[in-house]
Design an enzyme around this catalytic site. Sequence first.
Site, PDB file in Angstrom:
ATOM      1  N   CYS A 113     -35.551   6.595  46.138  1.00 51.19           N
ATOM      2  CA  CYS A 113     -36.357   7.524  45.314  1.00 51.19           C
ATOM      3  C   CYS A 113     -37.783   7.026  45.088  1.00 51.19           C
ATOM      4  CB  CYS A 113     -35.680   7.752  43.970  1.00 51.19           C
ATOM      5  SG  CYS A 113     -34.012   8.376  44.146  1.00 51.19           S
ATOM      6  N   HIS A 257     -40.732  11.038  39.701  1.00 50.23           N
ATOM      7  CA  HIS A 257     -39.611  11.370  40.588  1.00 50.23           C
ATOM      8  C   HIS A 257     -38.657  12.238  39.781  1.00 50.23           C
ATOM      9  CE1 HIS A 257     -35.929  11.212  42.716  1.00 50.23           C
ATOM     10  NE2 HIS A 257     -35.374  10.338  41.895  1.00 50.23           N
ATOM     11  N   ASN A 287     -32.396  16.750  42.580  1.00 51.64           N
ATOM     12  CA  ASN A 287     -33.011  15.459  42.905  1.00 51.64           C
ATOM     13  C   ASN A 287     -33.095  15.366  44.434  1.00 51.64           C
ATOM     14  OD1 ASN A 287     -33.384  12.748  43.583  1.00 51.64           O
ATOM     15  ND2 ASN A 287     -32.194  11.978  41.848  1.00 51.64           N
TER      16      ASN A 287
HETATM   17  O1  UT7 Z   1     -32.665   8.996  41.317  1.00 49.34           O
HETATM   18  C1  UT7 Z   1     -31.692   8.488  40.473  1.00 49.34           C
HETATM   19  C2  UT7 Z   1     -30.485   9.368  40.634  1.00 49.34           C
HETATM   20  N1  UT7 Z   1     -29.481   9.234  39.648  1.00 49.34           N
HETATM   21  C3  UT7 Z   1     -29.584   9.701  38.395  1.00 49.34           C
HETATM   22  O2  UT7 Z   1     -30.592  10.179  37.941  1.00 49.34           O
HETATM   23  C4  UT7 Z   1     -28.331   9.640  37.568  1.00 49.34           C
HETATM   24  C5  UT7 Z   1     -28.492   9.026  36.226  1.00 49.34           C
HETATM   25  N2  UT7 Z   1     -27.277   9.259  35.462  1.00 49.34           N
HETATM   26  C6  UT7 Z   1     -27.064  10.428  34.842  1.00 49.34           C
HETATM   27  O3  UT7 Z   1     -27.916  11.293  34.785  1.00 49.34           O
HETATM   28  C7  UT7 Z   1     -25.748  10.631  34.161  1.00 49.34           C
HETATM   29  O4  UT7 Z   1     -25.050   9.394  34.102  1.00 49.34           O
HETATM   30  C8  UT7 Z   1     -24.864  11.704  34.869  1.00 49.34           C
HETATM   31  C9  UT7 Z   1     -25.531  13.074  34.771  1.00 49.34           C
HETATM   32  C10 UT7 Z   1     -24.650  11.369  36.336  1.00 49.34           C
HETATM   33  C11 UT7 Z   1     -23.516  11.768  34.185  1.00 49.34           C
HETATM   34  O5  UT7 Z   1     -23.673  12.021  32.809  1.00 49.34           O
HETATM   35  P1  UT7 Z   1     -22.925  11.127  31.728  1.00 49.34           P
HETATM   36  O6  UT7 Z   1     -23.256  11.698  30.406  1.00 49.34           O
HETATM   37  O7  UT7 Z   1     -23.270   9.701  31.982  1.00 49.34           O
HETATM   38  O8  UT7 Z   1     -21.422  11.450  32.067  1.00 49.34           O
HETATM   39  P2  UT7 Z   1     -20.240  10.445  32.412  1.00 49.34           P
HETATM   40  O9  UT7 Z   1     -20.419   9.863  33.777  1.00 49.34           O
HETATM   41  O10 UT7 Z   1     -20.045   9.522  31.264  1.00 49.34           O
HETATM   42  O11 UT7 Z   1     -19.043  11.474  32.466  1.00 49.34           O
HETATM   43  C12 UT7 Z   1     -18.658  12.239  31.332  1.00 49.34           C
HETATM   44  C13 UT7 Z   1     -17.534  13.144  31.767  1.00 49.34           C
HETATM   45  C14 UT7 Z   1     -16.444  12.428  32.541  1.00 49.34           C
HETATM   46  O12 UT7 Z   1     -15.204  12.981  32.169  1.00 49.34           O
HETATM   47  P3  UT7 Z   1     -14.261  12.220  31.121  1.00 49.34           P
HETATM   48  O13 UT7 Z   1     -13.960  10.880  31.759  1.00 49.34           O
HETATM   49  O14 UT7 Z   1     -15.060  12.111  29.864  1.00 49.34           O
HETATM   50  O15 UT7 Z   1     -13.075  13.127  31.041  1.00 49.34           O
HETATM   51  C15 UT7 Z   1     -16.737  12.771  33.979  1.00 49.34           C
HETATM   52  O16 UT7 Z   1     -15.592  12.741  34.795  1.00 49.34           O
HETATM   53  O17 UT7 Z   1     -18.039  14.153  32.649  1.00 49.34           O
HETATM   54  C16 UT7 Z   1     -17.255  14.172  33.842  1.00 49.34           C
HETATM   55  N3  UT7 Z   1     -18.090  14.600  34.950  1.00 49.34           N
HETATM   56  C17 UT7 Z   1     -18.281  15.901  35.248  1.00 49.34           C
HETATM   57  N4  UT7 Z   1     -17.814  17.026  34.693  1.00 49.34           N
HETATM   58  C18 UT7 Z   1     -18.203  18.189  35.236  1.00 49.34           C
HETATM   59  C19 UT7 Z   1     -18.801  13.846  35.820  1.00 49.34           C
HETATM   60  N5  UT7 Z   1     -19.459  14.635  36.692  1.00 49.34           N
HETATM   61  C20 UT7 Z   1     -19.140  15.923  36.354  1.00 49.34           C
HETATM   62  C21 UT7 Z   1     -19.504  17.177  36.871  1.00 49.34           C
HETATM   63  N6  UT7 Z   1     -19.013  18.278  36.283  1.00 49.34           N
HETATM   64  N7  UT7 Z   1     -20.330  17.313  37.918  1.00 49.34           N
END
Ligand code: UT7
Length: 330
Positions: A113, A257, A287
């Site tokens: 990125c 970015h 992204n």
């Molecule tokens: O260029 C850099 C690229 N990367 C990024 O910018 C990513 C940076 N990270 C983030 O933006 C966040 O960590 C995410 C958006 C990827 C995830 O958000 P989060 O608030 O950290 O969620 P989490 O990983 O803690 O997951 C929360 C819940 C989980 O379920 P449980 O375990 O609480 O039942 C996940 O399984 O959300 C679930 N989950 C989803 N649900 C629906 C994860 N992905 C999804 C999805 N749809 N796509």
Amino acid sequence: MYRSKIAGIGKNVPEKIITNFDLEKMMDTSNEWIIERTGIHERRFVTQPCGCAELALPACEQAIADAGIEKTDIELIIVATTTPEHQFPGTSSFLQAQLDLKGVPTLDIRVQCSGFVYGLSIADQFIKTGQYQYILLVGAEIQSVGLDLTTEGRDIAVLFGDGAGAAIISRSDNDSEILSTHLFGDGKHAMDLSIDAPIGYECPRISKEMIDEGRQFPQMNGRQVFKHAITRFPEAVREALKANNWSIEDVDMVVPHQANMRITEAIAKRLGLPLEKVFSNIHKYGNTTAASIPLALADACEEKKIQRGDKVVLAAFGSGFTWASAAIIW
Ligand code: UT7
């Protein structure tokens, strides 16, 4: 020493729009979850076999026209991509052939990125020393064909999209100027956002077992990425300000970015910047990794959110981890 500037900009995205509702049909996710966590409403996916070079070509032609030069003026081609069409050679070789610029040197850079800002810094050095006058810098990504578009891969699959942006970096003879660039990295976090296979030190580099385990798909420690991003982005912007004796109020637009809208909001808050001064188009493209900054610059110009003479700061953070900033008089 010569001065350098961004002389022209261009973009190209695939026509096919994939909405969050389309993703709902492929995996267990929801429009609400995606919008709330990322700010993304839709992204573009290629629909037929297409390499990054092919996707980038119209963006390059636009940038060349925008700079008012001929393609034969280009003396170096730099491509930043995370998703090259082949393990080797780099995408820049394919792009050079498609541009029909035989003899022009080609260089791929792999800092994900942060690729466009790293590339800008490399181009800036070549212009400043006088070695080249016109450099084509491209950020291009085709993420869609490498994603796990099932529930298993949903944490990453909903984030990424395809697109390409291009810029002509040239010697400056007016007020426009790339004033400074700052590059950073911390390889301790290399595996926090990565693709495991093919594996360089295993023989064979890819096996049926690896594929069955899904190791060819990107994996991410989302929380770790998020935590570092909201710290590193503002740090990089502050370096740019310090180097140019600018206060945050002096800046007309920060173009980060496009990682995630929540990250953009956190950066604005930490820097004390109103959101109107942090450009965002993530809602429509997701992204797009190395393509996101040139795509954002092209849209910002089109929407007249940045104009010639404006003070613009670019900032990037991504896999590696790598991060970077640039201060520009547009
Ligand atoms: O260029 C850099 C690229 N990367 C990024 O910018 C990513 C940076 N990270 C983030 O933006 C966040 O960590 C995410 C958006 C990827 C995830 O958000 P989060 O608030 O950290 O969620 P989490 O990983 O803690 O997951 C929360 C819940 C989980 O379920 P449980 O375990 O609480 O039942 C996940 O399984 O959300 C679930 N989950 C989803 N649900 C629906 C994860 N992905 C999804 C999805 N749809 N796509």
